[in-house]
Design a protein around this motif. Structure first.
Motif, PDB file in Angstrom:
ATOM      1  N   ALA A  56       0.835  -1.206   0.000  1.00 53.87           N
ATOM      2  CA  ALA A  56       0.000   0.000   0.000  1.00 53.87           C
ATOM      3  C   ALA A  56       0.869   1.255   0.000  1.00 53.87           C
ATOM      4  CB  ALA A  56      -0.932  -0.005   1.211  1.00 53.87           C
ATOM      5  N   LEU A  57       1.897   1.268   0.830  1.00 50.45           N
ATOM      6  CA  LEU A  57       2.802   2.416   0.873  1.00 50.45           C
ATOM      7  C   LEU A  57       3.546   2.582  -0.446  1.00 50.45           C
ATOM      8  CD1 LEU A  57       4.280   2.029   4.454  1.00 50.45           C
ATOM      9  CD2 LEU A  57       2.841   3.900   3.644  1.00 50.45           C
ATOM     10  N   ALA A  58       4.009   1.488  -1.004  1.00 48.87           N
ATOM     11  CA  ALA A  58       4.741   1.542  -2.268  1.00 48.87           C
ATOM     12  C   ALA A  58       3.863   2.109  -3.374  1.00 48.87           C
ATOM     13  CB  ALA A  58       5.246   0.149  -2.639  1.00 48.87           C
ATOM     14  N   ASN A  59       2.619   1.686  -3.417  1.00 52.07           N
ATOM     15  CA  ASN A  59       1.699   2.208  -4.425  1.00 52.07           C
ATOM     16  C   ASN A  59       1.518   3.714  -4.245  1.00 52.07           C
ATOM     17  OD1 ASN A  59      -0.295   1.868  -6.589  1.00 52.07           O
ATOM     18  ND2 ASN A  59      -1.749   2.437  -5.008  1.00 52.07           N
ATOM     19  N   ALA A  60       1.406   4.160  -3.014  1.00 50.30           N
ATOM     20  CA  ALA A  60       1.244   5.586  -2.743  1.00 50.30           C
ATOM     21  C   ALA A  60       2.486   6.373  -3.158  1.00 50.30           C
ATOM     22  CB  ALA A  60       0.952   5.814  -1.262  1.00 50.30           C
ATOM     23  N   LEU A  61       3.647   5.778  -3.005  1.00 50.94           N
ATOM     24  CA  LEU A  61       4.891   6.463  -3.378  1.00 50.94           C
ATOM     25  C   LEU A  61       4.929   6.786  -4.871  1.00 50.94           C
ATOM     26  CD1 LEU A  61       7.546   4.555  -1.264  1.00 50.94           C
ATOM     27  CD2 LEU A  61       6.731   6.906  -0.946  1.00 50.94           C
ATOM     28  N   CYS A  62       4.224   6.016  -5.658  1.00 50.35           N
ATOM     29  CA  CYS A  62       4.176   6.282  -7.097  1.00 50.35           C
ATOM     30  C   CYS A  62       3.482   7.608  -7.397  1.00 50.35           C
ATOM     31  CB  CYS A  62       3.445   5.157  -7.820  1.00 50.35           C
ATOM     32  SG  CYS A  62       4.321   3.591  -7.762  1.00 50.35           S
ATOM     33  N   HIS A  63       2.698   8.119  -6.445  1.00 50.14           N
ATOM     34  CA  HIS A  63       1.939   9.353  -6.626  1.00 50.14           C
ATOM     35  C   HIS A  63       2.496  10.497  -5.788  1.00 50.14           C
ATOM     36  CE1 HIS A  63      -1.048   6.896  -8.635  1.00 50.14           C
ATOM     37  NE2 HIS A  63      -0.941   6.053  -7.630  1.00 50.14           N
ATOM     38  N   ASN A  64       3.625  10.291  -5.146  1.00 50.79           N
ATOM     39  CA  ASN A  64       4.191  11.288  -4.237  1.00 50.79           C
ATOM     40  C   ASN A  64       5.566  11.719  -4.731  1.00 50.79           C
ATOM     41  OD1 ASN A  64       6.084  11.914  -1.860  1.00 50.79           O
ATOM     42  ND2 ASN A  64       4.058  12.217  -0.986  1.00 50.79           N
ATOM     43  N   SER A  65       5.781  13.022  -4.766  1.00 53.81           N
ATOM     44  CA  SER A  65       7.081  13.517  -5.212  1.00 53.81           C
ATOM     45  C   SER A  65       7.836  14.273  -4.123  1.00 53.81           C
ATOM     46  CB  SER A  65       6.907  14.423  -6.437  1.00 53.81           C
ATOM     47  OG  SER A  65       6.092  15.530  -6.105  1.00 53.81           O
ATOM     48  N   SER A  66       7.249  14.426  -2.946  1.00 52.27           N
ATOM     49  CA  SER A  66       7.909  15.202  -1.896  1.00 52.27           C
ATOM     50  C   SER A  66       8.715  14.341  -0.916  1.00 52.27           C
ATOM     51  CB  SER A  66       6.887  16.035  -1.112  1.00 52.27           C
ATOM     52  OG  SER A  66       5.992  15.191  -0.408  1.00 52.27           O
ATOM     53  N   LEU A  67       8.299  13.106  -0.682  1.00 50.81           N
ATOM     54  CA  LEU A  67       8.969  12.258   0.305  1.00 50.81           C
ATOM     55  C   LEU A  67      10.350  11.853  -0.191  1.00 50.81           C
ATOM     56  CD1 LEU A  67       8.237  10.907   3.080  1.00 50.81           C
ATOM     57  CD2 LEU A  67       7.926   8.819   1.766  1.00 50.81           C
ATOM     58  N   ASN A  68      11.362  12.093   0.638  1.00 46.47           N
ATOM     59  CA  ASN A  68      12.713  11.691   0.242  1.00 46.47           C
ATOM     60  C   ASN A  68      13.412  10.856   1.302  1.00 46.47           C
ATOM     61  OD1 ASN A  68      13.718  13.583   2.117  1.00 46.47           O
ATOM     62  ND2 ASN A  68      13.727  15.181   0.570  1.00 46.47           N
ATOM     63  N   ASP A  69      12.720  10.553   2.400  1.00 48.54           N
ATOM     64  CA  ASP A  69      13.310   9.735   3.462  1.00 48.54           C
ATOM     65  C   ASP A  69      12.207   8.881   4.091  1.00 48.54           C
ATOM     66  OD1 ASP A  69      14.887   8.649   5.443  1.00 48.54           O
ATOM     67  OD2 ASP A  69      15.505  10.566   6.290  1.00 48.54           O
ATOM     68  N   LEU A  70      12.268   7.582   3.869  1.00 49.57           N
ATOM     69  CA  LEU A  70      11.271   6.652   4.391  1.00 49.57           C
ATOM     70  C   LEU A  70      11.986   5.521   5.106  1.00 49.57           C
ATOM     71  CD1 LEU A  70       8.366   5.500   4.571  1.00 49.57           C
ATOM     72  CD2 LEU A  70       8.802   4.386   2.365  1.00 49.57           C
ATOM     73  N   SER A  71      11.619   5.283   6.355  1.00 45.80           N
ATOM     74  CA  SER A  71      12.198   4.182   7.117  1.00 45.80           C
ATOM     75  C   SER A  71      11.104   3.165   7.430  1.00 45.80           C
ATOM     76  CB  SER A  71      12.820   4.700   8.414  1.00 45.80           C
ATOM     77  OG  SER A  71      13.305   3.617   9.171  1.00 45.80           O
ATOM     78  N   VAL A  72      11.318   1.938   6.984  1.00 47.32           N
ATOM     79  CA  VAL A  72      10.358   0.860   7.231  1.00 47.32           C
ATOM     80  C   VAL A  72      11.063  -0.389   7.765  1.00 47.32           C
ATOM     81  CG1 VAL A  72       8.598   1.637   5.597  1.00 47.32           C
ATOM     82  CG2 VAL A  72      10.458   0.184   4.796  1.00 47.32           C
ATOM     83  N   ARG A  73      12.175  -0.183   8.459  1.00 45.81           N
ATOM     84  CA  ARG A  73      12.942  -1.332   8.956  1.00 45.81           C
ATOM     85  C   ARG A  73      12.164  -2.058  10.051  1.00 45.81           C
ATOM     86  NH1 ARG A  73      15.095  -0.992  13.747  1.00 45.81           N
ATOM     87  NH2 ARG A  73      15.261   1.013  14.788  1.00 45.81           N
ATOM     88  N   ALA A  74      12.462  -3.329  10.209  1.00 42.90           N
ATOM     89  CA  ALA A  74      11.879  -4.173  11.257  1.00 42.90           C
ATOM     90  C   ALA A  74      10.353  -4.180  11.215  1.00 42.90           C
ATOM     91  CB  ALA A  74      12.389  -3.740  12.629  1.00 42.90           C
ATOM     92  N   ASN A  75       9.799  -4.441  10.029  1.00 46.02           N
ATOM     93  CA  ASN A  75       8.355  -4.460   9.855  1.00 46.02           C
ATOM     94  C   ASN A  75       7.822  -5.777   9.322  1.00 46.02           C
ATOM     95  OD1 ASN A  75       6.741  -2.000  10.457  1.00 46.02           O
ATOM     96  ND2 ASN A  75       8.441  -1.033   9.388  1.00 46.02           N
ATOM     97  N   GLY A  76       8.669  -6.780   9.250  1.00 45.51           N
ATOM     98  CA  GLY A  76       8.209  -8.061   8.727  1.00 45.51           C
ATOM     99  C   GLY A  76       7.890  -8.001   7.248  1.00 45.51           C
ATOM    100  N   ILE A  77       8.596  -7.138   6.532  1.00 43.65           N
ATOM    101  CA  ILE A  77       8.385  -7.013   5.089  1.00 43.65           C
ATOM    102  C   ILE A  77       9.201  -8.104   4.394  1.00 43.65           C
ATOM    103  CG2 ILE A  77       8.703  -5.544   3.067  1.00 43.65           C
ATOM    104  CD1 ILE A  77       8.390  -3.140   4.990  1.00 43.65           C
ATOM    105  N   GLY A  78       8.508  -8.890   3.604  1.00 43.11           N
ATOM    106  CA  GLY A  78       9.160  -9.983   2.893  1.00 43.11           C
ATOM    107  C   GLY A  78       9.370  -9.649   1.424  1.00 43.11           C
ATOM    108  N   ARG A  79       9.476 -10.673   0.630  1.00 39.06           N
ATOM    109  CA  ARG A  79       9.775 -10.521  -0.794  1.00 39.06           C
ATOM    110  C   ARG A  79       8.717  -9.689  -1.517  1.00 39.06           C
ATOM    111  NH1 ARG A  79       9.109 -13.197  -5.817  1.00 39.06           N
ATOM    112  NH2 ARG A  79      11.065 -13.215  -6.994  1.00 39.06           N
ATOM    113  N   HIS A  80       7.453  -9.960  -1.258  1.00 39.29           N
ATOM    114  CA  HIS A  80       6.363  -9.251  -1.933  1.00 39.29           C
ATOM    115  C   HIS A  80       6.437  -7.750  -1.658  1.00 39.29           C
ATOM    116  CE1 HIS A  80       2.407  -8.445  -3.598  1.00 39.29           C
ATOM    117  NE2 HIS A  80       2.075  -7.862  -2.472  1.00 39.29           N
ATOM    118  N   GLY A  81       6.615  -7.386  -0.396  1.00 40.13           N
ATOM    119  CA  GLY A  81       6.711  -5.975  -0.035  1.00 40.13           C
ATOM    120  C   GLY A  81       7.944  -5.315  -0.606  1.00 40.13           C
ATOM    121  N   ALA A  82       9.065  -6.025  -0.570  1.00 41.87           N
ATOM    122  CA  ALA A  82      10.311  -5.483  -1.118  1.00 41.87           C
ATOM    123  C   ALA A  82      10.185  -5.254  -2.620  1.00 41.87           C
ATOM    124  CB  ALA A  82      11.465  -6.426  -0.820  1.00 41.87           C
ATOM    125  N   LEU A  83       9.551  -6.177  -3.325  1.00 39.75           N
ATOM    126  CA  LEU A  83       9.361  -6.015  -4.765  1.00 39.75           C
ATOM    127  C   LEU A  83       8.440  -4.835  -5.064  1.00 39.75           C
ATOM    128  CD1 LEU A  83       9.082  -9.727  -5.933  1.00 39.75           C
ATOM    129  CD2 LEU A  83      10.951  -8.113  -6.387  1.00 39.75           C
TER     130      LEU A  83
END
Length: 70
Positions: free
Chosen positions: A34-61
């Motif tokens: 969901a966040l990745a999809n939103a990033l496709c529409h956002n041009s202001s964010l330049n620093d995003l931290s999502v460490r230690a969130n249980g993100i696997g292959r699907h989320g990383a892709l």
């Protein structure tokens, strides 16, 4: 996951947010997608931290695809 979806909706609309730290928020692959999809529409964010969130292959892709597009 619902919190990540809420942040995703905000990311799609905001034009001023530059940093977002969501470390250890348990967003998992679904929230990451969901966040990745939103990033496709956002041009202001330049620093995003999502460490230690249980993100696997699907989320990383999803993030990789968003980064290629934006």
């Amino acid at each position: 996951v619902e919190g990540a979806r809420l942040f995703a909706r905000v990311l799609e609309r905001t034009r001023t947010l530059q940093k977002l730290f969501l470390s250890e928020s348990r967003i998992g692959d679904e929230g990451a997608a969901a966040l990745a999809n939103a990033l496709c529409h956002n041009s202001s964010l330049n620093d995003l931290s999502v460490r230690a969130n249980g993100i696997g292959r699907h989320g990383a892709l999803a993030f990789a695809a968003a980064l290629r597009q934006n």
